[in-house]
Write an enzyme that holds these catalytic residues in place. Structure first.
Site, mmCIF file in Angstrom:
data_model
loop_
_atom_site.group_PDB
_atom_site.id
_atom_site.type_symbol
_atom_site.label_atom_id
_atom_site.label_comp_id
_atom_site.label_asym_id
_atom_site.label_seq_id
_atom_site.Cartn_x
_atom_site.Cartn_y
_atom_site.Cartn_z
ATOM 1 C CB SER A 64 -0.837 -0.020 1.166
ATOM 2 O OG SER A 64 -1.828 -1.158 1.255
ATOM 3 C CG HIS A 125 5.520 -3.336 7.453
ATOM 4 N ND1 HIS A 125 4.912 -2.248 7.834
ATOM 5 C CD2 HIS A 125 4.455 -4.019 6.949
ATOM 6 C CE1 HIS A 125 3.651 -2.083 7.519
ATOM 7 N NE2 HIS A 125 3.111 -3.358 7.199
ATOM 8 C CB ALA A 264 6.415 5.700 7.747
ATOM 9 C CG HIS A 445 -1.196 -4.106 -2.913
ATOM 10 N ND1 HIS A 445 -1.986 -5.054 -2.054
ATOM 11 C CD2 HIS A 445 -0.999 -2.978 -1.908
ATOM 12 C CE1 HIS A 445 -2.187 -4.458 -1.028
ATOM 13 N NE2 HIS A 445 -1.921 -3.187 -0.943
#
Length: 514
Positions: A64, A125, A264, A445
């Site tokens: 994302s 991540h 983040a 995605h």
């Protein structure tokens, strides 16, 4: 009197990919009459949201954050995963000033180097190769006390896949001669992003006090015990790992703490709990005076050294709209609000002039398969009202359902999620038709189109590398094939009659037939 606008809406269906294989494909099996009709009546194609096309390594599934940065910037943006992996390969990583300073300060103070992050090969991540490089670098610089606090994935990786990672790091520390795994906990707790501080506090207390629900002398043993409790990687309870003397490793004054997540949104909350003086999310029993470093930039208000600061993106879609005096709206639920704002704007927190934002609270449930429609009805109410107000030139909206419910691995719930979104799209398209507006429907995605791992038979909870839909509901037009996410912003500018800035390397995909 304000002139009525004919809005162009970009509807981003999060986690909504196209897959030929219909087996365990929640999108295929969902009853989606609206999208079926739009695909039959309007021009459409498939575009790429993964790998090299979005600045990720070849074959790497999209996500994302990456998707929205590419959507909003109109160019392929070299992603943090690729950037840091390249720095490691080029031996630049081991000389990074922020990381070196942290390690050196701990050594000088006689303290320990604590490394925390998502121990995963998912690449969404974090990446465990980066964590390994950090462990190696710390020992190479002379650190003898190196402690890894591993957050477990099971969301961007198979639900029970952490054992190989933990075993690998046990072997790594044996080879290095220093260091060990000090704790494990599921990302559900450590990486919450919806202000569920009761979860984050468990990770904080584990790292700062060694306070845990369970204690073991080995990380793999701890993981196996979690599986016995029916906890998949994502949900593993706080588990402290003791050394040979039965001691736990906790963060002390003079230590260094290096956060190895590069994305983040799920790194912000726990970071603030460690470093914000006025933090009030939960009661902190101890607040160690330590040297904290973030791998990348998490937010403007987080004041800590950054190993790899953000690259400045100029002339994103939002900025171009501002310069041209256009009005814009960003709207989503809590789970994807940062994506249609911060990430879509190229990592900028502040709204542009003429940019309004609407945040709809995501439902407070443990996992979204319990409420697969999420807050889509309320989101659509607000979106329809915004369209009917004719205040906005461009509207950017994200429906999180396909992704958030896809991550649970619950096929039936994912089907319901897709059906809920389809009904909402019908309302949005009708509202746009009334005011002469148009819309592009796409995704960032894939996810919900594959709910089972064909190899392992486990639930498939991760993203995919599938192409995503691209539909234009508006004037008579043709659509180019072979597009990618970075082509969307230039397409929007072309449709509203604005010039494409030089910084945007994407190409318009929609061509209006005169």
């Amino acid at each position: 009197m304000t002139t009525a606008k004919r809005p162009l809406a970009l509807l981003i269906l999060d986690g909504w990919g196209y897959r030929e294989n219909t087996h365990n494909n929640a999108i295929f099996h969902a009853n989606t009459p609206v999208l079926d009709r739009l695909n039959a009546q309007y021009p459409h194609s498939l575009i790429s949201g993964s790998g090299l096309d979005v600045g990720l390594p070849d074959g790497q599934m999209g996500n994302s954050e990456v998707g929205h940065i590419n959507l909003g910037s109109g160019r392929v943006v070299y992603q943090e995963l690729t950037r840091i992996s390249k720095a490691i390969a080029d031996h630049e990583f081991e000389q990074n000033p922020a990381l070196c300073d942290a390690v050196d300060s701990a050594i000088k103070a006689g303290g320990a180097v604590h490394i925390m992050g998502l121990l995963s090969a998912g690449g969404v991540h974090s990446h465990e190769e980066h964590i390994e490089a950090m462990c190696r670098m710390a020992v190479a610089r002379g650190a003898t006390k190196v402690y890894l606090h591993a957050f477990l994935d099971g969301r961007d990786t198979p639900p029970r896949s952490a054992k190989s990672s933990l075993s690998h790091f046990d072997d790594l520390f044996t080879t290095l001669g220093h260091g060990r795994i000090a704790s494990i906990i599921g990302r559900y707790f450590a990486m919450d992003r919806d202000n569920r501080w009761d979860r984050v506090s468990q990770a904080y207390d584990l790292i700062t006090q060694g306070k845990s629900k369970f204690q073991y002398d080995n990380a793999v043993t701890a993981l196996e015990a979690a599986y016995e409790r029916n906890e998949n990687d994502e949900f593993v309870s706080s588990s402290a790992i003791t050394d040979a003397d039965g001691q736990v490793a906790t963060l002390q004054d003079g230590d260094a703490l290096i956060f190895m997540n590069f994305r983040a949104d799920r790194a912000r909350q726990i970071t603030r709990s460690f470093i914000n003086p006025d933090f009030d999310g939960f009661e902190r029993a101890v607040v160690p005076k330590m040297h904290f470093v973030t791998l990348t930039e998490y937010a403007g208000d987080i004041k800590a050294p950054i190993a790899y600061p953000s690259e400045n993106l100029v002339n994103t879609l939002g900025e171009v709209l501002q310069k041209q005096g256009r009005t814009q709206l960003r709207i989503s639920e809590t789970e994807k609000y940062a994506h249609v704002t911060f990430f879509f704007n190229g990592g900028k927190e502040e709204p542009f002039e003429g940019e309004d934002r609407i945040l709809i609270n995501s439902p407070k449930v443990a996992t979204y398969d319990l409420q697969p429609e999420m807050s889509s009805a309320e989101l659509t109410d607000k979106l329809v009202a915004a369209i009917e107000s004719t205040k906005y030139d461009v509207i950017i909206c994200n429906y999180p359902n396909g992704d958030m419910v896809g991550h649970t691995g619950n096929f039936d719930a994912a089907v319901k999620a897709c059906e809920a979104v389809d009904a909402c799209i019908g309302r949005v398209v009708d509202a746009l038709a009334k005011v002469g507006g148009e819309c592009i429907i796409t995704a960032d995605h894939g996810n919900a189109e594959q709910m089972t791992d064909e190899t392992t038979g486990q639930a498939h909870t991760a993203h995919t590398s599938e192409l995503v839909p691209f539909v234009f509901v508006g004037r008579n037009a043709t659509i180019d094939e072979g597009g990618k996410l970075s082509d969307v912003a230039p397409t929007i500018l072309t449709l509203i009659g604005e010039a494409i800035p030089a910084e945007m390397t994407g190409k318009p995909l929609i061509h209006i037939k005169e």
